[in-house]
Scaffold this active site. Sequence first.
Site, PDB file in Angstrom:
ATOM      1  CG  ASP A  20     -10.240 -42.561 -20.227  1.00  0.00           C
ATOM      2  OD1 ASP A  20      -9.707 -42.224 -19.082  1.00  0.00           O
ATOM      3  OD2 ASP A  20      -9.667 -41.116 -20.977  1.00  0.00           O
ATOM      4  CG  ASP A  22     -11.106 -36.695 -17.130  1.00  0.00           C
ATOM      5  OD1 ASP A  22     -12.694 -35.755 -17.636  1.00  0.00           O
ATOM      6  OD2 ASP A  22     -10.382 -36.730 -15.967  1.00  0.00           O
TER       7      ASP A  22
HETATM    8  P1  B16 Z   1      -9.543 -36.067 -10.386  1.00  0.00           P
HETATM    9  P2  B16 Z   1     -10.118 -40.119 -17.459  1.00  0.00           P
HETATM   10  C1  B16 Z   1      -8.512 -38.475 -15.238  1.00  0.00           C
HETATM   11  O1  B16 Z   1      -9.580 -38.921 -16.251  1.00  0.00           O
HETATM   12  C2  B16 Z   1      -8.154 -37.360 -15.817  1.00  0.00           C
HETATM   13  O2  B16 Z   1      -7.188 -37.257 -17.441  1.00  0.00           O
HETATM   14  C3  B16 Z   1      -6.119 -36.780 -15.121  1.00  0.00           C
HETATM   15  O3  B16 Z   1      -5.460 -35.823 -15.801  1.00  0.00           O
HETATM   16  C4  B16 Z   1      -6.752 -36.876 -14.059  1.00  0.00           C
HETATM   17  O4  B16 Z   1      -5.614 -36.111 -13.220  1.00  0.00           O
HETATM   18  C5  B16 Z   1      -7.510 -38.033 -13.137  1.00  0.00           C
HETATM   19  O5  B16 Z   1      -8.735 -37.996 -13.912  1.00  0.00           O
HETATM   20  C6  B16 Z   1      -7.942 -37.852 -11.596  1.00  0.00           C
HETATM   21  O6  B16 Z   1      -8.732 -36.752 -11.547  1.00  0.00           O
HETATM   22  O7  B16 Z   1      -8.741 -35.073 -10.049  1.00  0.00           O
HETATM   23  O8  B16 Z   1     -10.865 -35.526 -11.213  1.00  0.00           O
HETATM   24  O9  B16 Z   1      -9.794 -37.289  -9.216  1.00  0.00           O
HETATM   25  O10 B16 Z   1      -8.603 -39.705 -18.207  1.00  0.00           O
HETATM   26  O11 B16 Z   1      -8.972 -41.315 -16.641  1.00  0.00           O
HETATM   27  O12 B16 Z   1     -10.556 -40.277 -17.454  1.00  0.00           O
HETATM   28 MG    MG Z   2      -8.537 -40.141 -20.279  1.00  0.00          MG
END
Ligand code: B16
Ligand code: MG
Length: 368
Positions: A20, A22
């Site tokens: 993953d 974030d």
């Molecule tokens: P975006 P991951 C996720 O990333 C985040 O944890 C989550 O907080 C976010 O809403 C989601 O991506 C969508 O991100 O708005 O930039 O498209 O943890 O799956 O790497």
């Molecule tokens: Mg994450």
Amino acid sequence: MNVKKGLMMKHPTIGAVLFDLDGVLANTAEYHYRAWKRLADEEGLRFTRSDNERLRGVSRRESLRRLLSGKLVSEAKAQEMMDRKNSYYREFIRGISTDDLLPGVQELLRECRQQGLKIAVVSASRNAQEVVERLDLMKHIDALADGHSVVHHKPAPDLFLHAAHLLNTPQENCLVVEDASAGIDAARAAGAWTVGIGPIRRVGRADAIFPDLSKVRLADILNGVRRRALWLIEERTFESETQHHKETIFNIGNGYLGTRGTFEEGHPDQHQATLVHGIFDDVPLALSELVNAPDWLCLEVWAGEERFAMDSSDIREYYRRLDLRAAVLERRVRWLLSSGESLELLFERWASLADPHQMIVRLRIRSI
Ligand code: B16
Ligand code: MG
């Protein structure tokens, strides 16, 4: 070790690691939080760090839905809010570099490479490609699956299945490293091994758990998963003729109530039995045996006119496992309907230790 044909205690063979982004590779989860917080403040919505835990790993739209917690807004307003949050988030990521990789990440990526493991970044974010480039990670990875890759996001398994496909590695040979509860659920639903990064209350369903990656070596992760595997008995193919034997193996109980591992919807020749400790059927001239209590499992599943049954439905995927540590029996089935649609059925069954008079079945159905 093969216990019986088609039934295994797993010794995981890991061929790929799916990271993953974030909250695992980079601290961008913090930037998502700050961007949502700014939006929430502007809109007069209550939003705390602890509320933010429910947004981890889920898509932008689902995050907004959770942030609004029941407050209704028009589609145009929802779109404007998502765009605004995204512009705040993008302000943060404009300044990131390799310095923003979380401690331990570079060493772990290097070890994965040295061990010949394939590597993917799997993120729900539509900004993932840019973040990966700014972190200079492209040269370390074999594939990127992001918010643009699939329709159904975490906790649906699709993103991890897509990544496994890109890496040409069966999902049961993939190990997912995740910081979000939705991500762990998605990886488990995909049939991958899971490593949770963070507190138990968030990633407690993972196979192995670490507070962060700063001191974690690849060997620690693989050993954690191997230890976990010793608690699992699983079945990946359905064989009607061996079900009777497996009813005994997939029995669950709490010392007071016990139920054989029969199917909720029934199956020809199955021997359903729920036994209550200490209640005997004392028949003269025969053996005293525990009395068979009423069948509490019977659960009919219908989709329109079609009734679900393992022997007559078109079953495309089947997986059953007894988790001896959590004492939960799980069965996951993909059922192809005559209309061409697919339903995923996830059955879970357990016997309560808190209240020995309770046994529970949960069935979740998803269109896939
Ligand atoms: P975006 P991951 C996720 O990333 C985040 O944890 C989550 O907080 C976010 O809403 C989601 O991506 C969508 O991100 O708005 O930039 O498209 O943890 O799956 O790497
Ligand atoms: Mg994450």
